[in-house]
Motif scaffolding. Sequence first.
Motif, mmCIF file in Angstrom:
data_model
loop_
_atom_site.group_PDB
_atom_site.id
_atom_site.type_symbol
_atom_site.label_atom_id
_atom_site.label_comp_id
_atom_site.label_asym_id
_atom_site.label_seq_id
_atom_site.Cartn_x
_atom_site.Cartn_y
_atom_site.Cartn_z
ATOM 1 N N LEU A 168 45.953 44.449 36.903
ATOM 2 C CA LEU A 168 46.299 44.879 38.347
ATOM 3 C C LEU A 168 45.427 43.947 39.361
ATOM 4 O O LEU A 168 45.597 43.602 40.294
ATOM 5 C CB LEU A 168 45.970 46.205 38.346
ATOM 6 C CG LEU A 168 46.581 46.935 39.803
ATOM 7 C CD1 LEU A 168 48.009 46.823 39.654
ATOM 8 C CD2 LEU A 168 46.176 48.519 39.379
ATOM 9 N N ALA A 169 43.848 43.936 38.763
ATOM 10 C CA ALA A 169 43.006 43.238 39.589
ATOM 11 C C ALA A 169 43.107 41.702 39.873
ATOM 12 O O ALA A 169 43.371 41.038 40.918
ATOM 13 C CB ALA A 169 41.591 43.202 38.947
ATOM 14 N N LEU A 170 43.892 41.096 38.600
ATOM 15 C CA LEU A 170 44.472 39.614 39.072
ATOM 16 C C LEU A 170 45.314 39.601 39.885
ATOM 17 O O LEU A 170 45.408 38.680 40.645
ATOM 18 C CB LEU A 170 44.838 39.292 37.418
ATOM 19 C CG LEU A 170 43.798 38.611 36.500
ATOM 20 C CD1 LEU A 170 44.288 38.218 35.165
ATOM 21 C CD2 LEU A 170 43.006 37.310 37.206
ATOM 22 N N GLN A 171 46.495 40.339 39.520
ATOM 23 C CA GLN A 171 47.757 40.140 40.695
ATOM 24 C C GLN A 171 47.451 40.552 41.856
ATOM 25 O O GLN A 171 47.992 39.949 43.094
ATOM 26 C CB GLN A 171 48.746 41.241 39.916
ATOM 27 C CG GLN A 171 49.261 40.882 38.505
ATOM 28 C CD GLN A 171 50.135 39.535 38.671
ATOM 29 O OE1 GLN A 171 50.253 38.624 39.564
ATOM 30 N NE2 GLN A 171 51.117 39.299 37.538
ATOM 31 N N GLN A 203 40.262 44.307 49.371
ATOM 32 C CA GLN A 203 40.702 45.786 49.198
ATOM 33 C C GLN A 203 41.432 45.801 47.645
ATOM 34 O O GLN A 203 41.777 46.749 47.534
ATOM 35 C CB GLN A 203 42.106 45.722 49.845
ATOM 36 C CG GLN A 203 42.102 45.345 51.330
ATOM 37 C CD GLN A 203 41.223 46.260 52.050
ATOM 38 O OE1 GLN A 203 41.407 47.268 51.938
ATOM 39 N NE2 GLN A 203 40.194 45.908 52.746
ATOM 40 N N ILE A 204 40.818 44.758 46.777
ATOM 41 C CA ILE A 204 41.093 45.090 45.313
ATOM 42 C C ILE A 204 40.824 46.250 44.908
ATOM 43 O O ILE A 204 41.506 46.960 44.069
ATOM 44 C CB ILE A 204 40.600 44.032 44.560
ATOM 45 C CG1 ILE A 204 41.376 42.590 44.909
ATOM 46 C CG2 ILE A 204 40.788 43.963 43.033
ATOM 47 C CD1 ILE A 204 40.763 41.375 44.091
ATOM 48 N N PRO A 205 39.613 46.753 45.129
ATOM 49 C CA PRO A 205 39.011 48.020 44.268
ATOM 50 C C PRO A 205 39.859 49.121 44.836
ATOM 51 O O PRO A 205 40.179 49.930 44.095
ATOM 52 C CB PRO A 205 37.795 48.218 45.063
ATOM 53 C CG PRO A 205 37.363 47.021 45.392
ATOM 54 C CD PRO A 205 38.424 46.281 45.812
ATOM 55 N N GLY A 225 39.415 46.884 36.255
ATOM 56 C CA GLY A 225 39.621 46.100 37.420
ATOM 57 C C GLY A 225 38.479 45.743 37.892
ATOM 58 O O GLY A 225 38.082 44.391 38.209
ATOM 59 N N PHE A 226 37.328 46.475 37.659
ATOM 60 C CA PHE A 226 35.795 46.148 37.779
ATOM 61 C C PHE A 226 35.590 44.980 37.103
ATOM 62 O O PHE A 226 34.731 43.910 37.967
ATOM 63 C CB PHE A 226 35.230 47.392 37.435
ATOM 64 C CG PHE A 226 33.510 47.222 37.680
ATOM 65 C CD1 PHE A 226 32.925 47.497 38.978
ATOM 66 C CD2 PHE A 226 32.773 46.874 36.604
ATOM 67 C CE1 PHE A 226 31.333 47.202 38.723
ATOM 68 C CE2 PHE A 226 31.517 46.811 36.703
ATOM 69 C CZ PHE A 226 30.796 47.008 37.809
ATOM 70 N N VAL A 227 35.776 44.957 36.031
ATOM 71 C CA VAL A 227 35.239 43.762 35.226
ATOM 72 C C VAL A 227 35.726 42.645 35.811
ATOM 73 O O VAL A 227 34.911 41.505 36.005
ATOM 74 C CB VAL A 227 35.523 43.898 33.891
ATOM 75 C CG1 VAL A 227 35.193 42.669 32.923
ATOM 76 C CG2 VAL A 227 34.691 44.983 33.009
ATOM 77 N N VAL A 228 37.100 42.325 35.989
ATOM 78 C CA VAL A 228 37.846 41.206 36.355
ATOM 79 C C VAL A 228 37.251 40.970 37.975
ATOM 80 O O VAL A 228 36.926 39.577 38.193
ATOM 81 C CB VAL A 228 39.310 41.370 36.468
ATOM 82 C CG1 VAL A 228 39.937 40.299 37.228
ATOM 83 C CG2 VAL A 228 39.794 41.539 35.055
ATOM 84 N N PHE A 257 36.246 37.396 40.200
ATOM 85 C CA PHE A 257 36.126 36.958 41.623
ATOM 86 C C PHE A 257 34.712 37.186 42.294
ATOM 87 O O PHE A 257 34.805 37.168 43.658
ATOM 88 C CB PHE A 257 37.058 37.976 42.395
ATOM 89 C CG PHE A 257 38.616 37.730 41.633
ATOM 90 C CD1 PHE A 257 39.074 36.565 41.628
ATOM 91 C CD2 PHE A 257 39.243 38.979 40.922
ATOM 92 C CE1 PHE A 257 40.491 36.566 40.930
ATOM 93 C CE2 PHE A 257 40.379 38.718 40.671
ATOM 94 C CZ PHE A 257 40.916 37.551 40.512
ATOM 95 N N GLY A 258 33.926 37.490 41.530
ATOM 96 C CA GLY A 258 32.622 37.543 42.327
ATOM 97 C C GLY A 258 32.018 38.726 43.153
ATOM 98 O O GLY A 258 31.300 38.553 44.062
#
Lengths: 260, 259
Positions: free
Chosen positions: A71-74, A87-89, A171-174, A179-180
Amino acid sequence: MAALDALALLGRTFLKFLEATGRLAVFVWNAFSRAWRPPFYFRAVGQQMIDIGYYSLPIVGLTAIFAGMVLALQSNIGLARFEAETQIPEIVAFSITRELGPVLAGLMVAGRIGASMAAEIGTMRVTEQIDALVTLATDPFRYLVFPRLLAGLITLPLLVLVADVIGIFGGFVVSVQTFGFNPANFINKVWDYLVWDDIFDGLVKSSVFGFIVTLMGCYQGYYSRGGAEGVGRATTNAVVSASILILVADYFLSALMFGV
Amino acid sequence: MTNGQPKIRIRNLHKSFGSNQVLRGLNLDIGVGESVVVIGGSGSGKSVLLKCILGLVTPEEGSIQIDGKEVVHISERDREELLKQFGMLFQSGALFDSLKVWENVAFGLIQAHGMPRKQAKGVALEMLASVGLDARVAEMAPAELSGGMRKRVGLARAIATSPKVIFFDEPTTGLDPIMGSIIDRLIVHSVKQMQVTALSITHDMASARRIADRVAMLYNGEIIWDGPVAEIDNADNPHVDQFIHGKAEGPIQMQVRKP
């Protein structure tokens, strides 16, 4: 004639649907109406909660972490088009708690628990073990069915709560590694964005899904016929019907709870 | 049959499954403390008869009375109470796979009679000993047992709650003759010692002769002959004669395809 045949087929299918719905309703009624009379099988409820919750943790956790990661990647790809990667989180937390956590956990538990319940109760049916229960003055609805339904209702929300945390962690890990993202910033954004309703409504959905999974497992197993082949058919039916009902219920519950 | 009110009284019992009419007006009385064996070919409706009495299937018509009380359409709660005085040995044993042997034997005591587990385990071990099984077997899973051991555990489970009525469904089917004889001896011993009423169904005539006080033959959905076991060889009934002697020719026509 062909039109009449088609009409007759439609009528027969509709009547079969009504019959199945009625039988399912009577099954649920039997399970809940008889449950309030002693003896109460607390040990059976506890055992089922362990089976559904504890033993499903690895598979649900694994599903949740990869769901959160992908989900984080996409999200990053999609949000980059609007320069909104920050806005990823929010996207991860929102999607996991409201949708992916309950649905994926429900589907995973349908595959693992629904199948095993249908196989266990189906085998008990075809080997006369359910008849043996009756002759030992033990109501199968109270001893076999109700503890499973109750355990499904209670345990799946607990499992989904854990899945929510694991999914967001994915999601946090990715986000942090790929993505830094600043870790503290990620956590703060999730914490600030999520509201209690997101989590609570997801848990209510998962409780319904837990009920659906255990109901289909018990129902298909209880009415299985025809030896090993019948048990196999019941197992398949339990997983397929639970999966479909979860997706259907998900839509209506989402529409109802989130005011769509 | 003993004098007075029978323990079980069945009148005009009808049961069918779809177009297959299995019981067609069956009548049978079983006296208190009597051991009755119902004989009949495969598919003659013997198991259905037991299931009707136990309430596992509901007959379309007819009456079943236990101690003079009608039981065909009683409530679930009343049936549960009624079944506390019953024990049953199933053809396959029907042991609960997920429980140990002693838990199977103690099941009725714990679940239906509310006995504490520790106390129930003690009773279960006594019951297992009475059917010739030791404490080592008590801790085993049913899947680890042989056919004869499963029957013995099933028998121990059937008598554990000190029932007043015990049903035996094909108690010797699938066993070698020696084990069959042992099981029959255990059945006779249990029935006499506990002074219970017993109803057995079988097509094993050797077994029927060993455990019956009275024999009833079920054919075409009805009891066509009924009498003391000692009189069965002199029964003036061609169906009974064909059945007990295992003759291929006679009034009983088996539905088999010609080669």
